[in-house]
Design an enzyme around this catalytic site. Structure first.
Site, PDB file in Angstrom:
ATOM      1  N   ASP A 120       0.669  -1.305  -0.293  1.00  0.00           N
ATOM      2  CA  ASP A 120       0.072  -0.017  -0.094  1.00  0.00           C
ATOM      3  C   ASP A 120       0.654   1.314   0.113  1.00  0.00           C
ATOM      4  O   ASP A 120       0.827   2.095  -0.859  1.00  0.00           O
ATOM      5  CB  ASP A 120      -1.000   0.037   1.221  1.00  0.00           C
ATOM      6  N   CYS A 177     -21.994  -3.913 -17.090  1.00  0.00           N
ATOM      7  CA  CYS A 177     -22.364  -3.481 -15.807  1.00  0.00           C
ATOM      8  C   CYS A 177     -21.937  -2.168 -15.362  1.00  0.00           C
ATOM      9  O   CYS A 177     -20.840  -1.739 -15.620  1.00  0.00           O
ATOM     10  CB  CYS A 177     -21.723  -4.651 -14.778  1.00  0.00           C
ATOM     11  N   CYS A 180     -21.304  -0.300  -9.692  1.00  0.00           N
ATOM     12  CA  CYS A 180     -20.401   0.639  -8.957  1.00  0.00           C
ATOM     13  C   CYS A 180     -20.661   2.128  -9.184  1.00  0.00           C
ATOM     14  O   CYS A 180     -20.784   2.816  -8.202  1.00  0.00           O
ATOM     15  CB  CYS A 180     -19.007   0.204  -9.129  1.00  0.00           C
ATOM     16  N   CYS A 200     -14.160  10.966  -3.247  1.00  0.00           N
ATOM     17  CA  CYS A 200     -14.417   9.801  -2.774  1.00  0.00           C
ATOM     18  C   CYS A 200     -14.397   9.654  -0.995  1.00  0.00           C
ATOM     19  O   CYS A 200     -13.543  10.307  -0.648  1.00  0.00           O
ATOM     20  CB  CYS A 200     -13.129   8.552  -3.144  1.00  0.00           C
ATOM     21  N   CYS A 227     -15.025   3.589   2.781  1.00  0.00           N
ATOM     22  CA  CYS A 227     -16.379   3.235   2.097  1.00  0.00           C
ATOM     23  C   CYS A 227     -16.299   1.993   1.382  1.00  0.00           C
ATOM     24  O   CYS A 227     -15.324   1.763   0.664  1.00  0.00           O
ATOM     25  CB  CYS A 227     -16.763   4.528   1.349  1.00  0.00           C
TER      26      CYS A 227
HETATM   27  C1  B12 Z   1      -4.257   6.417  -3.226  1.00  0.00           C
HETATM   28  C2  B12 Z   1      -4.937   5.361  -3.044  1.00  0.00           C
HETATM   29  C3  B12 Z   1      -6.479   5.369  -2.604  1.00  0.00           C
HETATM   30  C4  B12 Z   1      -7.007   6.852  -2.802  1.00  0.00           C
HETATM   31  C5  B12 Z   1      -7.408   7.019  -4.372  1.00  0.00           C
HETATM   32  C6  B12 Z   1      -7.863   5.827  -5.035  1.00  0.00           C
HETATM   33  C7  B12 Z   1      -7.634   5.841  -6.389  1.00  0.00           C
HETATM   34  N1  B12 Z   1      -8.439   5.005  -7.295  1.00  0.00           N
HETATM   35  O1  B12 Z   1      -6.596   6.412  -7.033  1.00  0.00           O
HETATM   36  C8  B12 Z   1      -8.220   6.699  -1.920  1.00  0.00           C
HETATM   37  C9  B12 Z   1      -8.052   7.206  -0.476  1.00  0.00           C
HETATM   38  C10 B12 Z   1      -9.632   7.421  -2.753  1.00  0.00           C
HETATM   39  C11 B12 Z   1      -8.465   5.087  -2.070  1.00  0.00           C
HETATM   40  C12 B12 Z   1      -9.649   4.320  -1.549  1.00  0.00           C
HETATM   41  C13 B12 Z   1      -9.756   3.229  -1.625  1.00  0.00           C
HETATM   42  N2  B12 Z   1      -8.772   2.238  -1.573  1.00  0.00           N
HETATM   43 CO1  B12 Z   1      -6.864   2.796  -1.839  1.00  0.00          CO
HETATM   44  N3  B12 Z   1      -5.137   2.872  -2.551  1.00  0.00           N
HETATM   45  C14 B12 Z   1      -4.385   3.915  -2.956  1.00  0.00           C
HETATM   46  C15 B12 Z   1      -3.139   3.482  -3.241  1.00  0.00           C
HETATM   47  C16 B12 Z   1      -2.107   4.026  -2.072  1.00  0.00           C
HETATM   48  C17 B12 Z   1      -2.480   4.160  -4.739  1.00  0.00           C
HETATM   49  C18 B12 Z   1      -3.684   3.965  -5.756  1.00  0.00           C
HETATM   50  C19 B12 Z   1      -3.094   4.585  -6.981  1.00  0.00           C
HETATM   51  O2  B12 Z   1      -2.175   4.419  -7.515  1.00  0.00           O
HETATM   52  N4  B12 Z   1      -4.026   5.696  -7.590  1.00  0.00           N
HETATM   53  C20 B12 Z   1      -3.460   6.482  -8.750  1.00  0.00           C
HETATM   54  C21 B12 Z   1      -4.538   6.435  -9.595  1.00  0.00           C
HETATM   55  C22 B12 Z   1      -4.460   7.139 -11.027  1.00  0.00           C
HETATM   56  O3  B12 Z   1      -4.995   5.311 -10.162  1.00  0.00           O
HETATM   57  P1  B12 Z   1      -6.421   4.560 -10.424  1.00  0.00           P
HETATM   58  O4  B12 Z   1      -7.412   5.619 -10.128  1.00  0.00           O
HETATM   59  O5  B12 Z   1      -6.598   3.373  -9.748  1.00  0.00           O
HETATM   60  O6  B12 Z   1      -6.390   4.443 -11.969  1.00  0.00           O
HETATM   61  C23 B12 Z   1      -5.804   3.552 -12.595  1.00  0.00           C
HETATM   62  C24 B12 Z   1      -6.761   2.729 -13.505  1.00  0.00           C
HETATM   63  O7  B12 Z   1      -7.883   2.920 -13.275  1.00  0.00           O
HETATM   64  C25 B12 Z   1      -6.522   3.200 -15.022  1.00  0.00           C
HETATM   65  N5  B12 Z   1      -7.130   4.882 -15.116  1.00  0.00           N
HETATM   66  C26 B12 Z   1      -7.169   5.829 -14.349  1.00  0.00           C
HETATM   67  N6  B12 Z   1      -7.773   6.714 -15.180  1.00  0.00           N
HETATM   68  C27 B12 Z   1      -8.374   6.073 -16.267  1.00  0.00           C
HETATM   69  C28 B12 Z   1      -9.330   6.386 -17.211  1.00  0.00           C
HETATM   70  C29 B12 Z   1      -9.513   5.629 -18.370  1.00  0.00           C
HETATM   71  C30 B12 Z   1     -10.576   5.895 -19.280  1.00  0.00           C
HETATM   72  C31 B12 Z   1      -8.982   4.006 -18.088  1.00  0.00           C
HETATM   73  C32 B12 Z   1      -9.375   3.227 -19.173  1.00  0.00           C
HETATM   74  C33 B12 Z   1      -8.039   3.702 -16.855  1.00  0.00           C
HETATM   75  C34 B12 Z   1      -7.939   4.684 -16.021  1.00  0.00           C
HETATM   76  O8  B12 Z   1      -4.821   3.997 -14.596  1.00  0.00           O
HETATM   77  C35 B12 Z   1      -4.794   4.078 -13.303  1.00  0.00           C
HETATM   78  C36 B12 Z   1      -3.411   3.089 -12.830  1.00  0.00           C
HETATM   79  O9  B12 Z   1      -3.710   1.737 -12.924  1.00  0.00           O
HETATM   80  C37 B12 Z   1      -3.041   2.071  -3.468  1.00  0.00           C
HETATM   81  C38 B12 Z   1      -1.849   1.316  -2.911  1.00  0.00           C
HETATM   82  C39 B12 Z   1      -0.884   1.311  -4.205  1.00  0.00           C
HETATM   83  N7  B12 Z   1       0.427   1.667  -3.840  1.00  0.00           N
HETATM   84  O10 B12 Z   1      -0.943   1.290  -5.267  1.00  0.00           O
HETATM   85  C40 B12 Z   1      -4.185   1.671  -2.483  1.00  0.00           C
HETATM   86  C41 B12 Z   1      -5.386   0.488  -3.100  1.00  0.00           C
HETATM   87  C42 B12 Z   1      -5.548   0.670  -4.533  1.00  0.00           C
HETATM   88  N8  B12 Z   1      -6.690   0.880  -2.389  1.00  0.00           N
HETATM   89  C43 B12 Z   1      -7.287  -0.341  -1.977  1.00  0.00           C
HETATM   90  C44 B12 Z   1      -8.378  -0.133  -1.310  1.00  0.00           C
HETATM   91  C45 B12 Z   1      -8.860  -1.605  -0.582  1.00  0.00           C
HETATM   92  C46 B12 Z   1      -9.282   1.122  -1.223  1.00  0.00           C
HETATM   93  C47 B12 Z   1     -10.700   1.050  -0.619  1.00  0.00           C
HETATM   94  C48 B12 Z   1     -11.336  -0.117  -1.168  1.00  0.00           C
HETATM   95  C49 B12 Z   1     -10.838   1.193   1.012  1.00  0.00           C
HETATM   96  C50 B12 Z   1     -12.055   1.499   1.323  1.00  0.00           C
HETATM   97  N9  B12 Z   1     -13.057   0.388   1.508  1.00  0.00           N
HETATM   98  O11 B12 Z   1     -12.508   2.516   1.582  1.00  0.00           O
HETATM   99  C51 B12 Z   1     -11.127   2.399  -1.549  1.00  0.00           C
HETATM  100  C52 B12 Z   1     -11.820   2.182  -2.871  1.00  0.00           C
HETATM  101  C53 B12 Z   1     -12.029   3.513  -3.707  1.00  0.00           C
HETATM  102  C54 B12 Z   1     -11.676   3.361  -5.132  1.00  0.00           C
HETATM  103  N10 B12 Z   1     -12.866   2.849  -5.711  1.00  0.00           N
HETATM  104  O12 B12 Z   1     -10.644   3.187  -5.938  1.00  0.00           O
HETATM  105  C55 B12 Z   1      -6.516  -1.531  -2.451  1.00  0.00           C
HETATM  106  C56 B12 Z   1      -7.276  -2.030  -3.436  1.00  0.00           C
HETATM  107  C57 B12 Z   1      -7.298  -3.459  -3.733  1.00  0.00           C
HETATM  108  C58 B12 Z   1      -8.066  -3.936  -4.903  1.00  0.00           C
HETATM  109  N11 B12 Z   1      -8.811  -4.981  -4.938  1.00  0.00           N
HETATM  110  O13 B12 Z   1      -7.840  -3.272  -6.044  1.00  0.00           O
HETATM  111  C59 B12 Z   1      -5.127  -0.873  -2.831  1.00  0.00           C
HETATM  112  C60 B12 Z   1      -4.389  -1.610  -3.791  1.00  0.00           C
HETATM  113  C61 B12 Z   1      -4.321  -1.051  -1.342  1.00  0.00           C
HETATM  114  C62 B12 Z   1      -3.570  -2.355  -0.924  1.00  0.00           C
HETATM  115  N12 B12 Z   1      -2.629  -2.544  -0.793  1.00  0.00           N
HETATM  116  O14 B12 Z   1      -4.490  -3.424  -0.824  1.00  0.00           O
HETATM  117  N13 B12 Z   1      -7.250   4.454  -2.391  1.00  0.00           N
END
Ligand code: B12
Length: 343
Positions: A120, A177, A180, A200, A227
């Site tokens: 994480d 689907c 979410c 979020c 959440c």
């Molecule tokens: C920062 C972070 C958060 C932030 C921001 C989340 C986010 N999506 O960025 C906040 C605090 C909101 C958060 C919330 C949660 N988190 Co969090 N978080 C992280 C962390 C530290 C980094 C994630 C990251 O790199 N974000 C950067 C952004 C750009 O990435 P992204 O939004 O995921 O986008 C990705 C793709 O969707 C794609 N993408 C982005 N934009 C677009 C647009 C298009 C068109 C497309 C096709 C693709 C695409 O590229 C991006 C990179 O892969 C990771 C741990 C880690 N070191 O990776 C844990 C992690 C992702 N979190 C986790 C969890 C469990 C949660 C929560 C469920 C906790 C809860 N119950 O409250 C929530 C879920 C919210 C959600 N739906 O994401 C787990 C996820 C496990 C899994 N099954 O994936 C992780 C991996 C931690 C762990 N080690 O277990 N989190």
């Protein structure tokens, strides 16, 4: 070799990818450029290594990715606390498993070379690497969804100097689907796979440590830490681990929590990240949003709290409570009025 040891080490999922530039890097950079990462400067500061781990670890040739199901604590769960946080802190449990795995691997294979494990908080984009390593696919809620386990899993990563034959990237999509996106209470999932973290509830209740701008306070509803809405709505989680159904404790108990109680109840859980003050501020905010009369006396007590932030939030919450009470009475009167005119 690595996989069989992975399974022996208790990981539910295990896979390997070749270290290099992440296919998702443009999305990561776009997220930061658009400011959707909010106050999470740790994402912006380390964006280059998050896009390619070799930037920070030039010796890395392999990325080992593991997953472990979420195990909720049986006892003492609080309403409004996300399922993963009602458990012993996965940073510790999964972290210990990864260190042991690295230690055993180095003993058995001295040529494994340098290795760094992360859970994480490391500068590694765990979901994207987990997909690259074949553990699953990225869902519209931006989470890694594993075929058998769903998204209620925790991810861990090991950067390794040795070059291990990679697994095929994970396949699968959400198809049509969009449960979410529709379930997200704040519209933070602005489109499929794209999250505006600033909206979020997990960001507002965890990363902001209670410092929630007034305009965002109604958004958290009854949530006090994290959440699960976008996971509860996901059909892939129907098969995965189900959160423990324990006796819910009420919001007012969280408002009245002493620091010693906070450490006793949450000392070994992820809730520590919100801090005692942050959790109380979140609970007071939730009481302002959904709390009933049972919260009134706890909120009143907060008006004399030595901390000005607690006092200010309590004033805000009491206004919310009073407004709902008045609205309730008004509705009752209207209902009575209606019933009278019907006769
Ligand atoms: C920062 C972070 C958060 C932030 C921001 C989340 C986010 N999506 O960025 C906040 C605090 C909101 C958060 C919330 C949660 N988190 Co969090 N978080 C992280 C962390 C530290 C980094 C994630 C990251 O790199 N974000 C950067 C952004 C750009 O990435 P992204 O939004 O995921 O986008 C990705 C793709 O969707 C794609 N993408 C982005 N934009 C677009 C647009 C298009 C068109 C497309 C096709 C693709 C695409 O590229 C991006 C990179 O892969 C990771 C741990 C880690 N070191 O990776 C844990 C992690 C992702 N979190 C986790 C969890 C469990 C949660 C929560 C469920 C906790 C809860 N119950 O409250 C929530 C879920 C919210 C959600 N739906 O994401 C787990 C996820 C496990 C899994 N099954 O994936 C992780 C991996 C931690 C762990 N080690 O277990 N989190």
């Amino acid at each position: 070799m690595a996989e069989s040891r992975g399974r022996q080490s208790g990981f539910d999922l295990f896979g390997v990818a070749q270290a290099g530039p992440l296919p998702d890097a443009p999305h990561l950079r776009d997220q930061i450029a658009s400011g959707r990462h909010g106050r999470m400067q740790f994402l912006a500061r380390t964006i280059d290594v998050r896009c390619d781990p070799r930037v920070g670890f030039p010796w890395a040739k392999s990325v080992i990715c593991v997953a472990r199901r979420v195990h909720s604590k049986e006892a003492a769960s609080f309403n409004g606390i996300a399922c993963y946080a009602n458990a012993v802190d996965y940073h510790c449990t999964l972290g210990e498993m990864l260190s042991k795995y690295v230690g055993d691997m180095k003993k058995e294979f001295p040529r494994a070379g340098r290795a760094r494990a992360f859970v994480d908080s490391g500068p590694v984009t765990e979901k994207a690497w987990a997909r690259q390593a074949g553990l699953g696919f990225i869902g519209k809620n931006t989470l890694l969804i594993a075929p058998e386990l769903g998204s209620r899993i925790h991810l861990g990563t090991i950067l390794l100097e040795a070059s291990i034959p990679p697994d095929a990237p994970g396949a699968g999509t959400c198809g049509d689907c969009r449960r979410c996106l529709d379930a997200c209470p704040t519209g933070a999932l602005t489109e499929a796979g794209r999250l505006d973290a600033r909206l979020c509830i997990a960001y507002l209740t965890v990363e902001r440590r209670g410092d929630i701008p007034e305009a965002d306070r109604p958004k958290i509803g009854a949530c006090v830490f994290g959440c699960d809405a976008c996971q509860d709505a996901c059909p892939h989680n129907r098969r995965g681990p189900v959160p423990a159904d324990a006796e819910p404790e009420t919001i007012d108990r969280l408002i009245d929590l002493s620091e010693a109680d906070f450490d006793r109840l949450f000392g070994d859980t992820p809730v520590q990240r919100a801090t005692w003050k942050g959790l109380r501020l979140n609970a007071i905010t939730a009481a302002g949003n959904v709390g009933g009369n049972s919260c009134a006396s706890s909120l009143q007590k907060c008006l004399d709290d030595p901390d000005p932030a607690i006092r200010e939030r309590a004033r805000w919450a009491i206004e919310g409570l009073t407004l709902r009470r008045h609205r309730g009475r008004l509705c009752d009167r209207l209902l009575i009025l209606n019933s009278c005119t019907d006769k």
